[in-house]
Design a protein around this motif. Structure first.
Motif, mmCIF file in Angstrom:
data_model
loop_
_atom_site.group_PDB
_atom_site.id
_atom_site.type_symbol
_atom_site.label_atom_id
_atom_site.label_comp_id
_atom_site.label_asym_id
_atom_site.label_seq_id
_atom_site.Cartn_x
_atom_site.Cartn_y
_atom_site.Cartn_z
ATOM 1 N N VAL A 24 87.221 48.105 35.814
ATOM 2 C CA VAL A 24 86.623 47.634 37.067
ATOM 3 C C VAL A 24 86.359 48.811 38.001
ATOM 4 O O VAL A 24 85.328 48.869 38.678
ATOM 5 C CB VAL A 24 87.541 46.594 37.749
ATOM 6 N N GLY A 25 87.294 49.778 38.028
ATOM 7 C CA GLY A 25 87.104 50.967 38.863
ATOM 8 C C GLY A 25 85.858 51.745 38.465
ATOM 9 O O GLY A 25 85.111 52.232 39.326
ATOM 10 N N GLY A 27 91.942 47.359 35.024
ATOM 11 C CA GLY A 27 91.765 47.946 36.347
ATOM 12 C C GLY A 27 90.874 49.168 36.311
ATOM 13 O O GLY A 27 89.993 49.353 37.172
ATOM 14 N N LEU A 28 91.082 50.016 35.293
ATOM 15 C CA LEU A 28 90.265 51.222 35.152
ATOM 16 C C LEU A 28 88.810 50.838 34.876
ATOM 17 O O LEU A 28 87.882 51.448 35.430
ATOM 18 C CB LEU A 28 90.799 52.093 34.017
ATOM 19 N N LYS A 53 86.090 48.031 47.378
ATOM 20 C CA LYS A 53 86.105 49.073 46.347
ATOM 21 C C LYS A 53 87.528 49.451 45.943
ATOM 22 O O LYS A 53 87.753 49.924 44.836
ATOM 23 C CB LYS A 53 85.348 50.319 46.852
ATOM 24 N N THR A 78 94.139 44.985 38.278
ATOM 25 C CA THR A 78 95.253 45.656 37.606
ATOM 26 C C THR A 78 96.528 44.831 37.705
ATOM 27 O O THR A 78 97.249 44.649 36.713
ATOM 28 C CB THR A 78 95.492 47.053 38.220
ATOM 29 N N SER A 127 93.763 53.217 43.379
ATOM 30 C CA SER A 127 93.895 51.760 43.460
ATOM 31 C C SER A 127 94.525 51.182 42.198
ATOM 32 O O SER A 127 95.302 50.220 42.251
ATOM 33 C CB SER A 127 92.522 51.123 43.697
ATOM 34 N N VAL A 128 94.211 51.777 41.039
ATOM 35 C CA VAL A 128 94.788 51.311 39.771
ATOM 36 C C VAL A 128 96.264 51.684 39.683
ATOM 37 O O VAL A 128 97.088 50.884 39.225
ATOM 38 C CB VAL A 128 93.998 51.898 38.577
ATOM 39 N N PRO A 166 89.759 46.617 42.125
ATOM 40 C CA PRO A 166 90.494 47.247 41.005
ATOM 41 C C PRO A 166 92.006 47.059 41.118
ATOM 42 O O PRO A 166 92.687 46.852 40.104
ATOM 43 C CB PRO A 166 90.106 48.729 41.124
#
Length: 526
Positions: free
Chosen positions: A411-412, A408-409, A384, A392, A111-112, A388
């Motif tokens: 949040v992941g 982003g990472l 989910k 990002t 996702s990132v 992210p």
């Protein structure tokens, strides 16, 4: 290497036209000589392209390093001292490669990575709008939100709309029309339209337009809205554009700090770009990441030795290569030779290319990276993936590349912790007869200290007179923190008349006195 030359040659032309203004603009934004950006582009194409294991990745100077370069040139006492740091950075990257540090890139969530591609696509579009309308006060390639001229991404767009150059705008719109027509219609009509790429036709149109209109007329294009490549008057002047490291300054500790910073940032950007380009590649080739670090390190040593900027694999050029049908590393190598030949033989002709037509090329590249359909697709995958991804994208647009990826990472990781908290165990009530609560708790396959809170909450909320079945048959890893929690709870269980039946692959134990001893024995047996 020449098996797919029919695809690689047209793609290399597109990458050349994308790379040329970016090489110059990143050098300008970095406070370095303009020629240093071209050197980095040439070395990134020929040297790194030749050594890399990537079939579609393209390397060159990166906008993400511009701020580091700009600051370092001042603090280190000049550009030649800075070049020593570039060489050191390259050597450290080679060490990273031998230490097999290339695996780091695989620890970033999908996702990132998709958010990075989309964010860069949006940034490309936003940054090219001023150039498209003939407003070029900000250096090309400045991909941060806050720019070197004191403006930001959006204020620059508003200023451009108030300072439209009619000639540049006409060329931009016609060039964009040519690209869309070529991509959606003509490329499907015959092989000639596949061999001759739309960006080349658009650029030729821009040059012709410049020659047939007067710069002073309403519809003309001013020289400040054209590509600006250094034009030497002689061979000696051409050679004088190369700079060489001042190795007498190598004992300066600040140079080593900058060198390590360059190595770290350039390696991270490269590994993320490798992961992203492999996802974009329609043929799904997998790039050997450790070999990529070795190639990038070698390229940075050579670039630093002859006066070039630091090099990374770059998503803008790589995605342009993929979108144009590049199949092998020859497209990256040939684009490097195009840069080399053009700055030697035809720099005057290059300086007749309107920036607005190159902006049109990049607008198409940006749109293909940030298609609206991707947002819908990510939303359907659930929160989910979507959160992210969105963080990002916003982080890259409103800060810069590395900060956006870091957000982003982060949040992941939070999402992983939340799901880990939720999935550490399964709890359900089986029977409530005779006033005794019969509850079964099944621990997950891996239970770590992240799950302490969830398990503590469930255990200490059990009512008195409960019969608890604790099933660990599926559990392959149980953190010592969790074992200590179970051991402590055994004491509380007696006080609250809670009976515990421990079920494992070794059998059933009623009210175990020591979970620590049990799991030690279980581990030895396994």
């Amino acid at each position: 290497m020449f098996k797919h030359i029919k695809s690689d040659l047209p793609a290399s032309i597109v990458v050349f036209f994308v790379a040329l203004p970016l090489c110059l603009g990143i050098a300008l934004a970095s406070g370095a000589p303009l020629f240093s950006g071209l050197i980095a582009g040439i070395v990134g194409g020929i040297v790194v392209g030749g050594l890399s294991g990537s079939k579609i990745g393209v390397s060159g100077p990166a906008a993400g390093l511009a701020a580091i370069v700009l600051t370092a040139i001042g603090t280190l006492g000049g550009y030649q001292n800075f070049l020593v740091a570039v060489v050191i950075g390259g050597a450290i990257q080679i060490i990273f490669g031998f230490l097999r540090a290339g695996i780091i890139g695989y620890y970033f969530p999908s996702s990132v990575i998709k958010g990075m591609l989309t964010g860069i696509g949006i940034i490309i579009i936003l940054k090219q709008i001023p150039h498209f309308f003939g407003f070029d006060s900000d250096p090309e390639g400045d991909f941060a939100f806050f720019q070197v001229d004191g403006q930001n991404t959006f204020s620059e767009i508003f200023m451009a709309l108030n300072n439209i150059s009619l000639g540049s705008t006409i060329v931009g719109f016609i060039g964009l029309g040519i690209l869309i027509l070529w991509s959606n219609v003509l490329s499907k009509k015959g092989k000639i339209f596949q061999l001759i790429q739309g960006p080349l036709v658009a650029v030729v149109f821009g040059i012709v337009y410049f020659f047939i209109t007067s710069q002073d007329s309403k519809y003309g294009i001013s020289s400040k809205h054209l590509v600006s490549v250094p034009v030497p008057d002689s061979f000696d002047m051409f050679m004088s554009q190369f700079s060489f490291p001042n190795f007498s300054a190598i004992s300066n500790p600040e140079i080593w700090v900058v060198g390590f910073t360059i190595a770290l940032v350039a390696s991270l950007e490269t590994l993320l770009c490798v992961e992203a380009t492999d996802k974009l590649d329609p043929h799904k080739n997998v790039t050997p990441t450790n070999r990529e670090l070795l190639a990038q390190g070698t390229g940075n040593i050579i670039s630093g030795m002859i006066g070039g900027l630091p090099i990374t694999q770059v998503i803008v050029r790589s995605s342009a290569n993929i979108q144009s049908g590049g199949r092998t590393k020859m497209s990256a190598i040939i684009h490097g030779f195009f840069l080399l030949i053009s700055v030697i033989l035809i720099p005057t002709l290059l300086n007749k290319i309107p920036l607005s037509v190159l902006a049109a090329v990049l607008l198409v590249v940006g749109y293909k990276l940030a298609k609206p359909a991707l947002f819908k697709k990510m939303y359907k995958l659930g929160w989910k993936q979507f959160i992210p991804f969105t963080v990002t994208v916003l982080g890259i647009v409103f800060t810069d590349l590395l900060v956006g990826i870091g957000l982003g990472l982060g949040v992941g990781i939070i999402v992983i912790l939340i799901k880990s908290f939720q999935n550490s165990h399964f709890l359900h009530i089986e029977d409530k007869s005779n006033g005794v609560h019969k509850i079964k708790m099944t621990l997950a396959e891996e239970v770590t200290f992240f799950n302490k809170g969830a398990i503590l909450k469930e255990l200490y909320s059990l009512p008195r007179d409960t019969y608890l079945e604790l099933d660990v048959r599926k559990t392959r890893y149980l953190d010592n923190d969790i074992i200590e929690i179970l051991d402590d709870f055994a004491i509380k269980a007696k006080e609250r008349n809670i009976d515990i039946k421990l079920i494992s692959e070794r059998g059933i134990i009623e009210n175990p006195t020591s979970y620590i001893e049990f799991f030690k024995l279980r581990k030895k047996t396994a």
